[in-house]
Design a protein around this motif. Structure first.
Motif, short mmCIF file in Angstrom:
data_model
loop_
_atom_site.label_atom_id
_atom_site.label_comp_id
_atom_site.label_asym_id
_atom_site.label_seq_id
_atom_site.Cartn_x
_atom_site.Cartn_y
_atom_site.Cartn_z
N LYS A 137 0.82 -1.22 0.00
CA LYS A 137 0.00 0.00 0.00
C LYS A 137 0.85 1.27 0.00
N GLY A 138 2.17 1.09 0.04
CA GLY A 138 3.06 2.24 0.02
C GLY A 138 3.29 2.87 1.37
N VAL A 139 2.93 2.18 2.44
CA VAL A 139 3.15 2.68 3.80
C VAL A 139 3.91 1.64 4.60
N LEU A 140 4.46 2.07 5.73
CA LEU A 140 5.15 1.13 6.60
C LEU A 140 4.13 0.28 7.36
N ASP A 141 4.39 -1.00 7.42
CA ASP A 141 3.51 -1.93 8.12
C ASP A 141 3.48 -1.60 9.62
N ARG A 142 2.39 -1.95 10.26
CA ARG A 142 2.20 -1.63 11.69
C ARG A 142 3.29 -2.27 12.55
N HIS A 143 3.79 -3.44 12.16
CA HIS A 143 4.85 -4.07 12.94
C HIS A 143 6.12 -3.21 12.91
N ASP A 144 6.42 -2.67 11.72
CA ASP A 144 7.61 -1.82 11.56
C ASP A 144 7.46 -0.54 12.38
N VAL A 145 6.27 0.07 12.28
CA VAL A 145 6.02 1.32 12.99
C VAL A 145 6.15 1.12 14.50
N ALA A 146 5.59 0.03 15.00
CA ALA A 146 5.65 -0.23 16.44
C ALA A 146 7.09 -0.42 16.91
N SER A 147 7.89 -1.11 16.12
CA SER A 147 9.28 -1.32 16.50
C SER A 147 10.06 -0.02 16.48
N LEU A 148 9.85 0.79 15.44
CA LEU A 148 10.55 2.07 15.34
C LEU A 148 10.17 3.00 16.49
N LYS A 149 8.89 3.01 16.82
CA LYS A 149 8.44 3.87 17.93
C LYS A 149 9.08 3.41 19.25
N GLY A 150 9.11 2.09 19.45
CA GLY A 150 9.74 1.57 20.67
C GLY A 150 11.22 1.90 20.73
N PHE A 151 11.88 1.85 19.59
CA PHE A 151 13.30 2.19 19.51
C PHE A 151 13.51 3.66 19.85
N GLY A 152 12.71 4.53 19.27
CA GLY A 152 12.82 5.95 19.56
C GLY A 152 12.56 6.25 21.03
N ASP A 153 11.56 5.58 21.60
CA ASP A 153 11.25 5.78 23.02
C ASP A 153 12.44 5.37 23.89
N LEU A 154 13.10 4.26 23.52
CA LEU A 154 14.27 3.81 24.28
C LEU A 154 15.40 4.83 24.23
N LEU A 155 15.69 5.36 23.03
CA LEU A 155 16.77 6.34 22.90
C LEU A 155 16.49 7.58 23.75
N ARG A 156 15.25 8.03 23.70
CA ARG A 156 14.91 9.23 24.50
C ARG A 156 15.00 8.92 25.99
N GLN A 157 14.56 7.73 26.38
CA GLN A 157 14.59 7.37 27.79
C GLN A 157 16.03 7.28 28.31
N ILE A 158 16.91 6.73 27.49
CA ILE A 158 18.29 6.53 27.94
C ILE A 158 19.09 7.82 27.93
N PHE A 159 18.97 8.59 26.85
CA PHE A 159 19.92 9.69 26.64
C PHE A 159 19.35 11.08 26.92
N SER A 160 18.16 11.15 27.49
CA SER A 160 17.59 12.47 27.77
C SER A 160 18.23 13.15 28.98
N VAL A 161 18.79 12.37 29.90
CA VAL A 161 19.40 12.94 31.11
C VAL A 161 20.84 12.47 31.23
N ASN A 162 21.76 13.44 31.19
CA ASN A 162 23.18 13.15 31.39
C ASN A 162 23.47 13.29 32.88
N LEU A 163 23.77 12.18 33.53
CA LEU A 163 23.99 12.18 34.97
C LEU A 163 25.27 12.89 35.37
N ALA A 164 26.11 13.24 34.38
CA ALA A 164 27.34 13.98 34.66
C ALA A 164 27.17 15.48 34.46
N SER A 165 25.96 15.92 34.12
CA SER A 165 25.78 17.34 33.75
C SER A 165 26.03 18.30 34.91
N GLY A 166 25.80 17.87 36.13
CA GLY A 166 26.02 18.75 37.27
C GLY A 166 27.29 18.46 38.03
#
Length: 571
Positions: free
Chosen positions: A197-226
């Motif tokens: 259909k020319g779009v990304l399958d729901r399985h692909d979208v769910a995996s990509l979203k989960g990957f993006g959520d993980l990156l934001r969760q891990i790297f949003s706070v630098n514990l050495a910043s202070g």
């Protein structure tokens, strides 16, 4: 998101491919694409250098001189003229290099400099004709600045197949690849395949979203910043311009620097309180080159310094992923060796959330399915109907039979943490199967041929053994008796998994029989891109067909004088 284009130099349908006229056509395509869609960030070229094709209906094998046919210097000159701001990607650059595999992984040591070499002495390297395996690590003090790009498909292959909907890489698999590419100073080039259909399958979208959520969760706070920093040396004593506070100012191009003659240095990071982390990030000011050769990281634990990590190259980005959490208030970075004075732009401490690894699903030759985990967990649950396993799904208590195949999904649970789902699509079990013959050019082959149907993906049968074939003889066939009639819809071939190419089949034929005497060819073709992406090959038949026997015929291999088969199967 910036625009990039990939125009493959190999056109499998053009009748003129292999002649000088086709190269003019290829450059005309580039001219059209590169003048009609605005500024480009990337001009992507690969090493697709001929092979099986239709070529105006001829359906034949065509070969070219890989070093001269495309005239890469002229072709790249055209790109420079049309899109001067575009980075040009290729096996040998000239701006960005292929990492040498399609697994998404750079070397644990990865230099941005690289000297491409031809596989044959005295020859000039080219796309598709180079020691590509050396690109994984690069060349320290190489001739060219060619950072690595790590390409890998989100699915098992580069194109969409509905049968692979359950084989999309999971968020944590993508995170592993991120650490092994971006975390080693390279790019991650993740291939996405739109569906029909020319779009990304729901399985692909769910995996990509989960990957993006993980990156934001891990790297949003630098514990050495202070934290506060104490460096063993600061360039010219100029704390304001080159002091270690630059490491946490969010600027990729400000940096802590040492004097010119200081190539070993230490940095103590005091967080002011206990912090818990399991990921360390280091970055050099890449505008000043890749200077650091080796480093070590210590944590102050139980009254003393304890080594927790080390590495070689840093470059634009280095992520050190620890095996367990570290709890401390002080961390020490030691620059052990460098080619020039230190120019480090970033230091970060991060915490990856706990998770349960996905189970491993295997089946033995008797058809019994085992779900394996690396250590004790609360419970494992599985499904056979394609649904996602939850705590209400059947509890795995031991091996279970699945003789006719199907889709097994399993997930581990430990306290409040649900692991990722493991999925395995299985064909018919191989209990009672036997190899009735293996031949090369009519000559009977010896060896442990049953390893090709033993349900163990780590073992293989090979006709490359020293005492068998002094010269290449093809086709090479393996004929299998399944013991009784089956309805076959597809066959599978798993090539060797040790990153070697000898014996990997790239052209095949597949036959079936009811009596083992009269054979019917029901499929033939090539395993496209199997050199760079040696995953299990699944070939659907045109229609389901009954058979008791099947024959896998290797028409040609990537290299060597024999065939290597890790596993054959039917579905």
């Amino acid at each position: 998101m910036k625009m990039g284009l990939y125009c493959s130099p190999w056109d499998r349908n053009n009748a003129g491919y292999g002649t000088p006229a086709y190269v003019k056509t290829y450059r005309a395509q580039i001219r059209e694409l590169y003048t009609g869609y605005g500024p480009l960030f990337m001009s992507w070229h690969d090493g697709a250098n001929g092979g099986d094709g239709y070529y105006g209906g001829t359906r034949e094998l065509r070969k070219i001189d890989r070093t001269t046919y495309y005239g890469w210097d002229t072709t790249w000159g055209l790109v420079r003229k049309l899109q001067p701001g575009a980075n040009i990607f290729g096996d040998i650059g000239p701006d960005v290099r292929w990492v040498g595999n399609e697994e998404g992984r750079a070397g644990t040591t990865c230099w941005a400099t690289y000297t491409p070499e031809a596989p044959d002495p005295g020859k000039r390297p080219a796309n598709g004709y180079n020691k590509y395996w050396e690109a994984t690590e690069g060349t320290r003090n190489g001739k060219f600045w060619l950072p690595a790009e790590c390409d890998v498909p989100l699915r098992p292959g580069w194109f969409y197949h509905e049968t692979q909907d359950e084989q999309v890489k999971s968020p944590y698999q993508l995170l592993d690849l991120y650490y092994q590419s971006v975390g080693r100073g390279a790019d991650l080039d993740l291939g996405l395949a739109p569906n029909r259909k020319g779009v990304l399958d729901r399985h692909d979208v769910a995996s990509l979203k989960g990957f993006g959520d993980l990156l934001r969760q891990i790297f949003s706070v630098n514990l050495a910043s202070g934290a506060s920093f104490e460096a063993s040396n600061i360039r010219g004593g100029d704390v304001r311009s080159y002091g270690p506070a630059r490491l946490v100012d969010g600027d990729r191009y400000s940096y802590w620097a040492t004097d010119d003659d200081v190539k070993q240095a230490e940095l103590v990071v005091d967080a002011g309180k206990q912090v818990t982390f399991n990921v360390i990030r280091l970055r050099e000011d890449i505008k000043l080159g890749q200077r650091i050769d080796s480093f070590a990281i210590d944590a102050f634990v139980d009254g003393g310094w304890k080594l927790i990590g080390s590495g070689t190259s840093i470059g634009a980005n280095r992520l050190v992923r620890l095996q367990q959490n570290v709890v401390t208030n002080e961390v020490r970075l030691r620059i052990v060796g460098a080619a020039a004075s230190v120019a480090l732009s970033d230091f970060g401490l991060f915490r990856e959330p706990a998770h349960a690894d996905p189970p491993s699903i295997v089946r033995d030759r008797a058809g019994m399915v085992n779900v394996l985990v690396s250590g004790p967990l609360g419970s494992i649950h599985y499904t056979l109907d394609g649904s996602e396993p939850g705590l209400g799904s059947p509890l795995y208590l031991g091996p279970f039979a699945l003789p006719s195949g199907g889709v097994v999904k399993a997930r581990s649970f430990d306290e409040n943490v649900a692991g990722e789902v493991a999925t395995k699509k299985l064909g018919y079990a191989k209990a009672g199967w036997k190899v009735i013959e293996a031949k090369a050019g009519g000559e009977v082959l010896k060896g442990v041929v049953d390893r090709a149907i033993d349900e163990d993906e780590k073992t293989n049968w090979s006709s490359l053994q020293k005492d068998q074939l002094p010269a290449a003889k093809f086709p090479q066939d393996i004929s299998v008796d399944m013991g009784n009639e089956r309805v076959i819809r597809a066959f599978t071939y798993l090539p060797r998994q040790d990153r070697r190419t000898e014996g990997i089949v790239d052209r095949y034929a597949f036959y079936i029989s009811l009596d083992g005497k009269d054979w019917e060819k029901v499929a033939e073709g090539e395993f496209s891109n199997i050199r760079a992406n040696p995953v299990e090959q699944v070939v659907p038949l045109d229609h389901p067909i009954k058979a008791r026997y099947f024959r896998f015929s290797a028409i040609d291999v990537l290299a060597g004088n024999g065939v290597v088969v890790n596993e054959l199967g039917v579905r």
